[in-house]
Structures are given as C-alpha cells and as structure tokens.
Design an enzyme around this catalytic site. Structure first.
Site, PDB file in Angstrom:
ATOM      1  CB  CYS A   1      -0.959  -0.108   1.138  1.00  0.00           C
ATOM      2  SG  CYS A   1      -2.447   0.904   0.837  1.00  0.00           S
TER       3      CYS A   1
ATOM      4  CG  HIS B   1      -3.524  -3.906   3.113  1.00  0.00           C
ATOM      5  ND1 HIS B   1      -2.813  -3.499   4.072  1.00  0.00           N
ATOM      6  CD2 HIS B   1      -4.274  -2.637   2.732  1.00  0.00           C
ATOM      7  CE1 HIS B   1      -2.771  -1.900   4.202  1.00  0.00           C
ATOM      8  NE2 HIS B   1      -3.628  -1.639   3.154  1.00  0.00           N
TER       9      HIS B   1
ATOM     10  CD  GLU C   1      -1.224  -6.444   5.038  1.00  0.00           C
ATOM     11  OE1 GLU C   1      -0.974  -6.760   4.004  1.00  0.00           O
ATOM     12  OE2 GLU C   1      -1.358  -5.203   5.514  1.00  0.00           O
TER      13      GLU C   1
END
Ligand code: GLN
Length: 534
Positions: free
Chosen positions: A383, A509, A511
C-alpha cells in the site's frame, strides 16, 4: 446440529491475556470435529469501528473481504480457522448506539423511553443471534472485549446474562483469567481469579469454564482450589501456559480438554478423538527450519508490534512454508537517512515497506527503497510502501525531482500518486476509503503471476490514493512494469521491476488473507527470494 450453541468468552484480572487466541483455538478444535463455527468480537469503545484509530491505540486495523474495518482479533480468527469474517463478526459500542439512536429518530420506539436495558442490550443480543442465523452455525463464539468490571463492558455482560438465562444449556461462558506467580513467595496465586469471578457473579453470570493463563503448570491442588472458590468443576479449570508461538495454543487447549469440556457443558455427545493433522504439519515445519533470513520491516509504528500484526503473522506462515526461520528487524523509517541507510539495511535479506498514512517517516521509506532497488535486495511494498516505490522511481530514475503523492504534497509538479476520483468529494473520514476485496488481473510473466500461478485474483484494499495513470507509459519505458490491474477501473494494483531479483509493490494488503492453511503466495515468494539471496 439443528440449533446454534453460544459460547461467550470474557476476560478478567488484566487485558492482553489472549482471549482472541483462546477463542480462535477453540473454534479450530470445534471445526476439526466438523462443526460450523464463527467467532465474533464485541468491542466496548464508542468509535463505530477502529478505522479511525491510530494503531498505537489498539494495534492494526484489520480489513475483511466485505470491506469492514475491524479489530485485529478478527485476523487471528481468519488465520486459525481459514474462514472469512465480515462486518457481522465485529461490533462496537459505537455501532450499537448509533443503530439504537437511528431507530429512535426513525420512530421505531415511538412512545418508549430508550434505555440501556432493554434497548442497548437487545441490540447486542440481536447482533449475536444475527451472526448465527445468517450462517447456519453450530457454534457462535462471542468474545467480549475489555476486562470484566470495566464500566464500558457492563451492557455486554448484561446481554450475556440474559442470553444465558433465555437459552439454558445452549449457552455457556468461558472466563479467561490470570494466575500470577509471585517469585518472592515461590507460589502461584489464585486470589485475582477468585476476585474476577466474583465480579462476574455480581453481574449475575456464573462462568462455566475458567481458562487460567499462567507461567507455571497448575497442579491438582491449585486446580481444586480454583474450582472450589469459583463454583466450577475441577475438569473445567483449564491451564493456558505461556508458549513460544500462538500456533501451539490449539494443541495445548486440546491436551487440556477445552473442547471436550465445552461440549460436555453444552450437553453435546461427541466422543470423537480429533486430530489436527494439517496443523501439526505446519507446527513441525515451523519448528524445524533449514534456513534463516532476516527481513527489515520499515514502518513508523515499530514500537508496537501489534501495529503490524498481520504482516508479522504472514511472515510466520511463509517462513514455515519455506522451512525458513524469519527474523524480523523492526526499523523506524524516521531514523533512516542518506548517511546511515547502508549501515541499517546492508545485512538484510529482504525489506518490507509497510502501509501507513501521512507524512511522518516518508523520507526514510523512500531512502530505504532506493537502497534496496539499487542493491538488489528483495523488496515487498504494501500500500503506502508500494506508493513510496513509485515516488522513489519517479524521483531517482525518471528525474521527477519533487515527485510525490498528493497526500503528502498537494502542490507537487509530479503527483505520481494521486487521490482516486471517487474520493474527491468525501467529507467523512470513517469507513470511506476504498475498502475490502477487489479483483485484479495479473500479467503473465510477472513475479506476482509466478507467485499466484493464476491470472485472476481478489485482494483486500484500504486506501484513498492510487498510481496516477498519466505516468504509466513513462514508468514502463523506464523499467518499472505494471504487473496487475483492476480490470473495471483500470487501476494499477501492482508494480514490479523486472531487472531486479524480486521487487514487488502492491496497492492491496496481502497480509490480511494469509492463513496457516493458505500462506499468502506473495509472502511465500518474498521469503523464498530472501532465502535465495544468501
Ligand atoms: N495513505 C495511503 C492511501 O490512503 C496508503 C494507505 C495504506 O497504506 N493503507 O492511499
């Protein structure tokens, strides 16, 4: 099962005992028996969601597929159960009150005095039951945030009391407490647990199971004592001993019989012995690495590890997949400058530049990216980290001297990262970013395509700014490639530098979607590249 069972998880004595991990572990154990389970977090603060909170307050803001900005515990739920959560899995006091106040203004309660009991408690109960109904669940595990005795959590405990009363043995309470060890006395102490159970009893709630967090094993004497003073059976006193990884907790809970005790309390006959084969395999890989790498995590909230929770957990999943121990060195981007960058980064096997907002620490991120680009150190930018890679490339390769994101410098001559069109007329800060899962088309031959091994992916977003398409041709001509595009809106979602061992920046994202069962492909390949660098 044709009815849903409700398990409430409360906490006493102190915060940070790991209610989220216990809830996720219990869900995992029930799931291993074939039950349909979902976990919900009720947060007692007045923010409508944690999206407007600084990560220093409650750690990372976790984003669900449906675009809800939620508590980081939902990340644990997904990582353990490998099931997506949604807005319904996280409810705050702010959300409850705004719903009740909206209903009042609409006239739904016409004539009534609107009160905490029954209106607020009913709204809480509805949210709990709604999750079960929507998903036809066998179990809803509802974690009550905060510590019993806090003013803020009173309406939640009251809702639990009422539900327990209404539902009889379809509902139960697991209370998590601390058994501190007094080194001077050489003893484990049960009094704080006794007091926290008394607090619950004062509110009309008798816990059914106590999960006792401890640094030392609980012997039978202590277990009997806790049972006697807290009105629970000795088998319902569950030890939760400190462990080196949260991923061992489901196994420890299984050994302590948490799941069998829960089923027994709910009158569910189930004598199956469950085996967590896949989970064990993961733990084995985690414990027996053949390689080791050190990754620098460059960000501005490095003092608090919870700020980057999902990133750190993704490294653990990707490390196990690669049989590689991943050491993470947290580096404050505010401390990086042109003079010390080499000293700070030269021994690293890879660098991840973190997501974030605002100007603080931006220069250090850009300096770090220049260093890893020029020195061929594997890089993953997430990001804001991806946006910084675009800014760095603009300044140092394309010669756009003051290239920037218009978030940091609205008057730059080269707004290579710019506000998205639909963001231009937004006034409210809460819940208005580009949030949740969006599709992305990968370009064959890219590192990202190699990682995913497919063309169409969906990833979660949380941002207002984007790559400015006016600069696309200039960038690609100079050696930065566009590896992924949002097909509907033609937004650049991924950038890469093909002439580099592994340089990937993603606007989304990754993650948030890495789990034990499915380590995220980008993290897996990033760690692989770091491993290959040695
Ligand atoms: N601040 C940037 C934006 O809003 C990046 C956000 C992020 O890193 N999550 O676009």
């Amino acid at each position: 099962m044709n009815k849903t069972n409700y398990i409430f998880v409360t906490g006493g004595v102190t915060s940070s005992l790991g209610k989220g991990i216990i809830s996720a572990s219990l869900a995992k154990l029930l799931q291993a028996r074939g039950y349909k389970v979902s976990i919900q977090k009720l947060d007692p603060y007045i923010n409508v969601d944690p999206g407007t909170l600084n990560p220093y307050e409650h750690g990372e803001c976790y984003v669900t597929v449906d675009g809800a900005e939620t508590d980081l515990d939902l990340g644990h739920y997904e990582r353990f159960t490998n099931q997506p959560t949604s807005q319904a899995n996280n409810v705050t006091t702010g959300r409850i009150y705004s719903e009740v106040i909206n209903k009042e203004r609409r006239g739904d309660y016409l004539g009534e005095t609107v009160q905490i009991i029954p209106h607020i408690t009913d709204e809480i109960k509805n949210r709990i039951k709604h999750l079960a109904k929507e998903n036809e669940l066998d179990f809803v595990i509802t974690e009550i945030g905060g510590t019993v005795g806090d003013i803020e959590s009173l309406p939640y405990v009251e809702a639990v009391r009422q539900l327990k009363w209404e539902m009889g043995n379809q509902a139960m309470v697991v209370h998590l407490t601390l058994i501190p060890y007094l080194a001077a006395a050489g003893e484990l102490k049960t009094k704080p647990t006794q007091h926290s159970v008394k607090q619950l009893l004062q509110l009309g709630v008798q816990p059914d199971i106590l999960v006792c967090r401890t640094e030392h094993h609980l012997n039978m004497g202590i277990r009997n004592k806790i049972a006697l003073f807290c009105n629970v059976e000795t088998t319902s006193v569950i030890e939760s001993i400190d462990t080196d990884t949260i991923y061992k907790v489901p196994i420890l809970m299984q050994e302590e019989g948490l799941d069998t005790e829960v089923l027994r309390k709910l009158n569910i006959k189930d004598n199956r012995k469950t085996v967590l084969t896949k989970w064990d395999k993961f733990l084995n890989r985690l414990k027996n690495p053949t390689h080791e790498v050190t990754i620098g995590l460059v960000g501005k909230y490095v003092e608090l590890k919870d700020s980057y929770k999902s990133i750190l957990e993704s490294f653990i999943h990707a490390g196990a997949e690669n049989l590689c121990k991943v050491n993470v060195k947290m580096i404050s981007s505010e401390n990086i400058d042109d003079e010390n960058v080499e000293y700070m980064l030269k021994n690293l096997d890879g660098v991840l530049v973190a997501p974030g907002f605002g100007n603080r620490g931006i220069d250090g991120k850009i300096i770090a990216i220049r260093y890893v680009r020029e020195n061929k150190i594997p890089f993953l930018g997430i990001c804001l980290g991806m946006q910084c890679a675009v800014i760095e490339f603009g300044r140092n390769v394309l010669g756009y001297e003051d290239a920037h994101s218009s978030e940091m410098n609205s008057r730059t001559n080269f707004p290579v990262i710019d506000l998205m069109e639909e963001q231009k007329n937004i006034d409210n800060m809460g819940g208005t970013m580009r949030l949740g899962a969006y599709s992305c088309q990968l370009i064959e031959g890219s590192k990202t395509f190699d990682a995913y091994q497919k063309q169409d992916i969906e990833e979660r977003h949380r941002h207002r700014y984007e790559f400015n398409n006016e600069y696309k041709e200039k960038y690609t001509a100079a050696g930065m490639s566009i590896a992924g595009i949002n097909p509907k809106r033609d937004l650049v979602e991924i950038i890469e530098i093909p002439d580099h061992p592994w340089f990937v920046g993603v606007q989304f994202h990754p993650e948030y979607s890495s789990t034990v069962a499915n380590p995220h492909p980008l993290f897996v390949d990033f760690i692989k590249a770091a491993k290959d660098k040695n």
